[in-house]
Design a protein around this motif. Sequence first.
Motif, PDB file in Angstrom:
ATOM      1  N   ARG A  42       0.833  -1.205   0.000  1.00  0.00           N
ATOM      2  CA  ARG A  42       0.000   0.000   0.000  1.00  0.00           C
ATOM      3  C   ARG A  42       0.866   1.253   0.000  1.00  0.00           C
ATOM      4  O   ARG A  42       0.551   2.241  -0.676  1.00  0.00           O
ATOM      5  CB  ARG A  42      -0.912  -0.012   1.232  1.00  0.00           C
ATOM      6  N   THR A  43       1.978   1.217   0.742  1.00  0.00           N
ATOM      7  CA  THR A  43       2.883   2.361   0.781  1.00  0.00           C
ATOM      8  C   THR A  43       3.526   2.594  -0.580  1.00  0.00           C
ATOM      9  O   THR A  43       3.643   3.735  -1.041  1.00  0.00           O
ATOM     10  CB  THR A  43       3.981   2.136   1.839  1.00  0.00           C
ATOM     11  N   VAL A  44       3.956   1.517  -1.234  1.00  0.00           N
ATOM     12  CA  VAL A  44       4.552   1.637  -2.568  1.00  0.00           C
ATOM     13  C   VAL A  44       3.556   2.284  -3.529  1.00  0.00           C
ATOM     14  O   VAL A  44       3.905   3.198  -4.288  1.00  0.00           O
ATOM     15  CB  VAL A  44       4.993   0.258  -3.094  1.00  0.00           C
ATOM     16  N   ARG A  45       2.322   1.829  -3.504  1.00  0.00           N
ATOM     17  CA  ARG A  45       1.302   2.385  -4.397  1.00  0.00           C
ATOM     18  C   ARG A  45       1.017   3.845  -4.067  1.00  0.00           C
ATOM     19  O   ARG A  45       0.809   4.674  -4.965  1.00  0.00           O
ATOM     20  CB  ARG A  45       0.029   1.544  -4.302  1.00  0.00           C
ATOM     21  N   PHE A  46       1.029   4.165  -2.778  1.00  0.00           N
ATOM     22  CA  PHE A  46       0.780   5.539  -2.366  1.00  0.00           C
ATOM     23  C   PHE A  46       1.881   6.459  -2.881  1.00  0.00           C
ATOM     24  O   PHE A  46       1.609   7.530  -3.431  1.00  0.00           O
ATOM     25  CB  PHE A  46       0.701   5.617  -0.833  1.00  0.00           C
ATOM     26  N   TYR A  47       3.154   6.041  -2.716  1.00  0.00           N
ATOM     27  CA  TYR A  47       4.269   6.841  -3.213  1.00  0.00           C
ATOM     28  C   TYR A  47       4.184   6.999  -4.732  1.00  0.00           C
ATOM     29  O   TYR A  47       4.488   8.065  -5.275  1.00  0.00           O
ATOM     30  CB  TYR A  47       5.603   6.192  -2.848  1.00  0.00           C
ATOM     31  N   GLY A  48       3.757   5.927  -5.410  1.00  0.00           N
ATOM     32  CA  GLY A  48       3.620   6.010  -6.858  1.00  0.00           C
ATOM     33  C   GLY A  48       2.542   7.008  -7.260  1.00  0.00           C
ATOM     34  O   GLY A  48       2.713   7.770  -8.222  1.00  0.00           O
ATOM     35  N   SER A  49       1.440   7.021  -6.525  1.00  0.00           N
ATOM     36  CA  SER A  49       0.336   7.942  -6.841  1.00  0.00           C
ATOM     37  C   SER A  49       0.732   9.389  -6.602  1.00  0.00           C
ATOM     38  O   SER A  49       0.191  10.307  -7.225  1.00  0.00           O
ATOM     39  CB  SER A  49      -0.900   7.590  -6.000  1.00  0.00           C
ATOM     40  N   LYS A  50       1.695   9.617  -5.698  1.00  0.00           N
ATOM     41  CA  LYS A  50       2.166  10.966  -5.390  1.00  0.00           C
ATOM     42  C   LYS A  50       3.317  11.405  -6.292  1.00  0.00           C
ATOM     43  O   LYS A  50       3.797  12.527  -6.189  1.00  0.00           O
ATOM     44  CB  LYS A  50       2.616  11.046  -3.927  1.00  0.00           C
ATOM     45  N   GLY A  51       3.774  10.492  -7.151  1.00  0.00           N
ATOM     46  CA  GLY A  51       4.885  10.824  -8.019  1.00  0.00           C
ATOM     47  C   GLY A  51       6.244  10.712  -7.358  1.00  0.00           C
ATOM     48  O   GLY A  51       7.259  11.122  -7.941  1.00  0.00           O
ATOM     49  N   LEU A  52       6.293  10.166  -6.147  1.00  0.00           N
ATOM     50  CA  LEU A  52       7.563   9.998  -5.456  1.00  0.00           C
ATOM     51  C   LEU A  52       8.349   8.822  -6.014  1.00  0.00           C
ATOM     52  O   LEU A  52       9.572   8.745  -5.860  1.00  0.00           O
ATOM     53  CB  LEU A  52       7.332   9.780  -3.952  1.00  0.00           C
ATOM     54  N   GLN A 101      14.615  11.751   8.976  1.00  0.00           N
ATOM     55  CA  GLN A 101      15.106  13.069   9.364  1.00  0.00           C
ATOM     56  C   GLN A 101      13.977  14.015   9.765  1.00  0.00           C
ATOM     57  O   GLN A 101      14.228  15.165  10.125  1.00  0.00           O
ATOM     58  CB  GLN A 101      15.898  13.692   8.214  1.00  0.00           C
ATOM     59  N   GLY A 102      12.734  13.526   9.696  1.00  0.00           N
ATOM     60  CA  GLY A 102      11.604  14.334  10.144  1.00  0.00           C
ATOM     61  C   GLY A 102      10.957  15.179   9.065  1.00  0.00           C
ATOM     62  O   GLY A 102      10.143  16.056   9.371  1.00  0.00           O
ATOM     63  N   MET A 103      11.292  14.944   7.805  1.00  0.00           N
ATOM     64  CA  MET A 103      10.711  15.727   6.720  1.00  0.00           C
ATOM     65  C   MET A 103       9.273  15.305   6.466  1.00  0.00           C
ATOM     66  O   MET A 103       8.940  14.122   6.516  1.00  0.00           O
ATOM     67  CB  MET A 103      11.534  15.567   5.435  1.00  0.00           C
ATOM     68  N   THR A 104       8.415  16.275   6.192  1.00  0.00           N
ATOM     69  CA  THR A 104       7.026  15.988   5.865  1.00  0.00           C
ATOM     70  C   THR A 104       6.937  15.450   4.443  1.00  0.00           C
ATOM     71  O   THR A 104       7.892  15.553   3.652  1.00  0.00           O
ATOM     72  CB  THR A 104       6.169  17.252   5.964  1.00  0.00           C
ATOM     73  N   LEU A 105       5.772  14.897   4.111  1.00  0.00           N
ATOM     74  CA  LEU A 105       5.588  14.356   2.762  1.00  0.00           C
ATOM     75  C   LEU A 105       5.739  15.457   1.727  1.00  0.00           C
ATOM     76  O   LEU A 105       6.342  15.243   0.664  1.00  0.00           O
ATOM     77  CB  LEU A 105       4.207  13.702   2.661  1.00  0.00           C
ATOM     78  N   ALA A 106       5.206  16.647   2.018  1.00  0.00           N
ATOM     79  CA  ALA A 106       5.320  17.764   1.075  1.00  0.00           C
ATOM     80  C   ALA A 106       6.780  18.156   0.874  1.00  0.00           C
ATOM     81  O   ALA A 106       7.208  18.453  -0.251  1.00  0.00           O
ATOM     82  CB  ALA A 106       4.520  18.959   1.585  1.00  0.00           C
ATOM     83  N   ALA A 107       7.553  18.166   1.956  1.00  0.00           N
ATOM     84  CA  ALA A 107       8.976  18.507   1.857  1.00  0.00           C
ATOM     85  C   ALA A 107       9.733  17.453   1.054  1.00  0.00           C
ATOM     86  O   ALA A 107      10.634  17.779   0.272  1.00  0.00           O
ATOM     87  CB  ALA A 107       9.579  18.655   3.251  1.00  0.00           C
ATOM     88  N   ILE A 108       9.365  16.179   1.249  1.00  0.00           N
ATOM     89  CA  ILE A 108      10.009  15.101   0.496  1.00  0.00           C
ATOM     90  C   ILE A 108       9.689  15.244  -0.988  1.00  0.00           C
ATOM     91  O   ILE A 108      10.562  15.051  -1.843  1.00  0.00           O
ATOM     92  CB  ILE A 108       9.559  13.728   1.025  1.00  0.00           C
ATOM     93  N   GLU A 109       8.445  15.587  -1.301  1.00  0.00           N
ATOM     94  CA  GLU A 109       8.063  15.794  -2.704  1.00  0.00           C
ATOM     95  C   GLU A 109       8.907  16.894  -3.321  1.00  0.00           C
ATOM     96  O   GLU A 109       9.403  16.759  -4.450  1.00  0.00           O
ATOM     97  CB  GLU A 109       6.578  16.155  -2.795  1.00  0.00           C
ATOM     98  N   ARG A 110       9.100  18.010  -2.602  1.00  0.00           N
ATOM     99  CA  ARG A 110       9.901  19.119  -3.121  1.00  0.00           C
ATOM    100  C   ARG A 110      11.351  18.691  -3.317  1.00  0.00           C
ATOM    101  O   ARG A 110      11.988  19.033  -4.321  1.00  0.00           O
ATOM    102  CB  ARG A 110       9.828  20.322  -2.178  1.00  0.00           C
TER     103      ARG A 110
END
Length: 241
Positions: free
Chosen positions: A30-40, A71-80
Amino acid sequence: MTTDAEDRTEPGGPELTIDELAARAGVTVRTVRFYGSKGLLPPPEIGPRRVGRYGPGHVARLALIEELQHQGMTLAAIERYLRQLPPDLTPDDLAIHRAVVASWAPEAVETVSRHELERRAGRPLGEEDVERLAAMNVIEPVDGGTFRVDAGLLRLGVQLLDVPLSQETILAARKVLVEHSRAAAHELSRLFLGEVAERDTRDVRSLSAHMHPLVVQALLTTFQRSLREELSEWVSGSRTA
């Protein structure tokens, strides 16, 4: 009728199913699919029978995402962060980025069981493997069948187990890297000393926090380029000899 093994591509290519990728990375499907849907995570290559196949690049990117989260980065920060990376990075390039990110964190040494050590390594470890990891100072056997593990070095140490070099050569290379890294750190510290000597303690800490990842990135980038140049000259010389 083709078998699943026959569907797989050349070694090193996209050959993992989504279940195998999730197991290799220590996350859920589920995590892999979620990251894929977010473009990560890049989409898989679609093979025979419309089965998606993932490769070393996906494994390396998941490891980088995991480190960024650590390192505590949010999902939005990781996307950036990931959007700023060149699109053609190799798994080795991604591993270097992960090493830079991991260097921002303080040293993390934990005591774990043999089972937990193998889980984190992502593979069974024979006695020879354990001895080599201990020789590289990645782990240290302690009482009761447990091990002190340098979490930042474990992944690199496990990768070195498959490198076709003798343990003596690997240890000699480690010695060279440690000696030159310490020399560089000493000279850089002297260089910055005059800059921060008259500043407030909070300014010094702020400067240190900003300079640490920048200096590590610069050192890794410079080393990577220098190593490529050396290897290129060595290969060229071998061909003309």
